[in-house]
Enzyme design. Sequence first.
Site, PDB file in Angstrom:
ATOM      1  N   ASN A 209      -2.799  -0.435   3.016  1.00  0.00           N
ATOM      2  CA  ASN A 209      -3.072   0.268   1.761  1.00  0.00           C
ATOM      3  C   ASN A 209      -4.560   0.622   1.760  1.00  0.00           C
ATOM      4  O   ASN A 209      -5.403  -0.248   1.573  1.00  0.00           O
ATOM      5  CB  ASN A 209      -2.718  -0.649   0.578  1.00  0.00           C
ATOM      6  CG  ASN A 209      -3.100  -0.036  -0.757  1.00  0.00           C
ATOM      7  OD1 ASN A 209      -3.510   1.126  -0.831  1.00  0.00           O
ATOM      8  ND2 ASN A 209      -2.978  -0.818  -1.821  1.00  0.00           N
ATOM      9  N   TRP A 210      -4.829   1.876   1.985  1.00  0.00           N
ATOM     10  CA  TRP A 210      -6.225   2.303   2.140  1.00  0.00           C
ATOM     11  C   TRP A 210      -6.941   2.449   0.798  1.00  0.00           C
ATOM     12  O   TRP A 210      -8.144   2.707   0.769  1.00  0.00           O
ATOM     13  CB  TRP A 210      -6.296   3.608   2.926  1.00  0.00           C
ATOM     14  CG  TRP A 210      -5.880   3.487   4.365  1.00  0.00           C
ATOM     15  CD1 TRP A 210      -5.484   2.350   5.024  1.00  0.00           C
ATOM     16  CD2 TRP A 210      -5.816   4.544   5.345  1.00  0.00           C
ATOM     17  NE1 TRP A 210      -5.184   2.638   6.335  1.00  0.00           N
ATOM     18  CE2 TRP A 210      -5.375   3.968   6.551  1.00  0.00           C
ATOM     19  CE3 TRP A 210      -6.074   5.913   5.305  1.00  0.00           C
ATOM     20  CZ2 TRP A 210      -5.209   4.723   7.714  1.00  0.00           C
ATOM     21  CZ3 TRP A 210      -5.902   6.663   6.454  1.00  0.00           C
ATOM     22  CH2 TRP A 210      -5.479   6.070   7.652  1.00  0.00           C
ATOM     23  N   LYS A 211      -6.196   2.362  -0.296  1.00  0.00           N
ATOM     24  CA  LYS A 211      -6.796   2.490  -1.638  1.00  0.00           C
ATOM     25  C   LYS A 211      -7.662   3.759  -1.700  1.00  0.00           C
ATOM     26  O   LYS A 211      -7.300   4.753  -1.095  1.00  0.00           O
ATOM     27  CB  LYS A 211      -7.552   1.199  -1.988  1.00  0.00           C
ATOM     28  CG  LYS A 211      -6.654  -0.038  -1.837  1.00  0.00           C
ATOM     29  CD  LYS A 211      -7.233  -1.298  -2.414  1.00  0.00           C
ATOM     30  CE  LYS A 211      -6.256  -2.449  -2.175  1.00  0.00           C
ATOM     31  NZ  LYS A 211      -6.695  -3.708  -2.768  1.00  0.00           N
TER      32      LYS A 211
ATOM     33  N   HIS B 257       1.413  -1.740  -7.937  1.00  0.00           N
ATOM     34  CA  HIS B 257       0.273  -2.502  -7.410  1.00  0.00           C
ATOM     35  C   HIS B 257      -0.506  -3.112  -8.575  1.00  0.00           C
ATOM     36  O   HIS B 257      -0.633  -2.494  -9.637  1.00  0.00           O
ATOM     37  CB  HIS B 257      -0.630  -1.597  -6.571  1.00  0.00           C
ATOM     38  CG  HIS B 257      -1.632  -2.363  -5.773  1.00  0.00           C
ATOM     39  ND1 HIS B 257      -2.784  -2.872  -6.324  1.00  0.00           N
ATOM     40  CD2 HIS B 257      -1.632  -2.736  -4.465  1.00  0.00           C
ATOM     41  CE1 HIS B 257      -3.463  -3.524  -5.379  1.00  0.00           C
ATOM     42  NE2 HIS B 257      -2.788  -3.449  -4.250  1.00  0.00           N
TER      43      HIS B 257
ATOM     44  N   GLU C 190      -3.536  -3.345  -9.110  1.00  0.00           N
ATOM     45  CA  GLU C 190      -4.642  -2.500  -9.600  1.00  0.00           C
ATOM     46  C   GLU C 190      -4.112  -1.447 -10.570  1.00  0.00           C
ATOM     47  O   GLU C 190      -4.790  -1.075 -11.530  1.00  0.00           O
ATOM     48  CB  GLU C 190      -5.379  -1.879  -8.406  1.00  0.00           C
ATOM     49  CG  GLU C 190      -6.224  -2.922  -7.699  1.00  0.00           C
ATOM     50  CD  GLU C 190      -6.457  -2.676  -6.216  1.00  0.00           C
ATOM     51  OE1 GLU C 190      -6.252  -1.540  -5.736  1.00  0.00           O
ATOM     52  OE2 GLU C 190      -6.830  -3.648  -5.523  1.00  0.00           O
TER      53      GLU C 190
ATOM     54  N   GLU D 172       1.745 -10.001  -3.987  1.00  0.00           N
ATOM     55  CA  GLU D 172       0.293  -9.933  -3.863  1.00  0.00           C
ATOM     56  C   GLU D 172      -0.346 -10.712  -5.013  1.00  0.00           C
ATOM     57  O   GLU D 172      -0.512 -10.165  -6.112  1.00  0.00           O
ATOM     58  CB  GLU D 172      -0.177  -8.481  -3.925  1.00  0.00           C
ATOM     59  CG  GLU D 172       0.349  -7.607  -2.810  1.00  0.00           C
ATOM     60  CD  GLU D 172      -0.574  -6.424  -2.535  1.00  0.00           C
ATOM     61  OE1 GLU D 172      -1.034  -6.304  -1.403  1.00  0.00           O
ATOM     62  OE2 GLU D 172      -0.845  -5.645  -3.461  1.00  0.00           O
TER      63      GLU D 172
ATOM     64  N   GLY E 214      -8.757  -8.633  -2.208  1.00  0.00           N
ATOM     65  CA  GLY E 214     -10.142  -8.203  -2.062  1.00  0.00           C
ATOM     66  C   GLY E 214     -11.154  -9.316  -2.238  1.00  0.00           C
ATOM     67  O   GLY E 214     -12.353  -9.067  -2.340  1.00  0.00           O
TER      68      GLY E 214
ATOM     69  N   SER F 261      -6.011 -10.341   1.086  1.00  0.00           N
ATOM     70  CA  SER F 261      -6.960 -10.854   2.089  1.00  0.00           C
ATOM     71  C   SER F 261      -6.301 -11.193   3.424  1.00  0.00           C
ATOM     72  O   SER F 261      -6.694 -12.153   4.086  1.00  0.00           O
ATOM     73  CB  SER F 261      -7.736 -12.055   1.530  1.00  0.00           C
ATOM     74  OG  SER F 261      -8.523 -11.657   0.413  1.00  0.00           O
TER      75      SER F 261
ATOM     76  N   GLY G 274      -5.118  -4.566   2.684  1.00  0.00           N
ATOM     77  CA  GLY G 274      -6.104  -3.670   2.086  1.00  0.00           C
ATOM     78  C   GLY G 274      -7.298  -3.500   3.009  1.00  0.00           C
ATOM     79  O   GLY G 274      -7.254  -2.748   3.987  1.00  0.00           O
TER      80      GLY G 274
END
Length: 252
Positions: free
Chosen positions: A9-11, A95, A97, A167, A173, A213, A234
Amino acid sequence: MRKPIIAGNWKLHKTISEARELVQQLQESVADVSDCEIIVAPVFTALASLASTVAGSKIQLAAQNCHPATSGAFTGEVSAALLKDAGCSYVIVGHSERRQLFGETDDFINAKVKAVLAAGMQVIFCVGETLEERDSGAMFDVLARQVREGLRGLDNDAMRHVIIAYEPVWAIGTGQVASVDQAQDAHVFIRGLLAGFFDKCVEEQTRILYGGSVKPDNVDGLMAQGDIDGALVGGASLKAEDFIRIVRFTRQ
Ligand code: 13P
């Protein structure tokens, strides 16, 4: 029986040319990998361009989000059908976020899950508790609610196209990966929830990825757990060397 998945997931990272460069590096190094699905989820603007880059390779494309509507007055949104048109095979939905920063509710996420399935793609449906929820003992209730509400209305057949990603928010992160036991316990719990809603085969066949992570130095331990079927990565998916090592996790 459950083919592993390693998804990056490149965000909100990478221009189109940076994305193409990374994918080209990955492609060469994973050309021989056939026992694991490899997915990258770039920003929307890179999707169509990457679709031609990855065509015929081992790498498949996911979008990071979508809107549940098929079309209409939804300024700034992208539908599932348009993502398929751009070359996506998967969409990440729910997600943390999106839940935390953009106020996405279980109902809205459920509508997105259904929209992705209706468009003929697979869903990577994310769930996970915050540290506060874990510390207060609410973790299992939270996961149960997210799974129940997010997958509401789906039948056994639809579940063949659903991948779940556990997650824990506190591990995203932060560099603080869940221990293998914490991750395995949550996966077993989530798999058990599926048994309550669907046929036995859904419980057995649904792939549950761990995210939070994941790095080259912890992926092997996580992937050795019986109920961890892959990783949603990530930060470490942004560097070819790290992501390749994760794809090349030690097979048991
Ligand atoms: P990190 O691997 O950077 O913790 O991110 C995990 C994640 O959010 C993947 O969706």
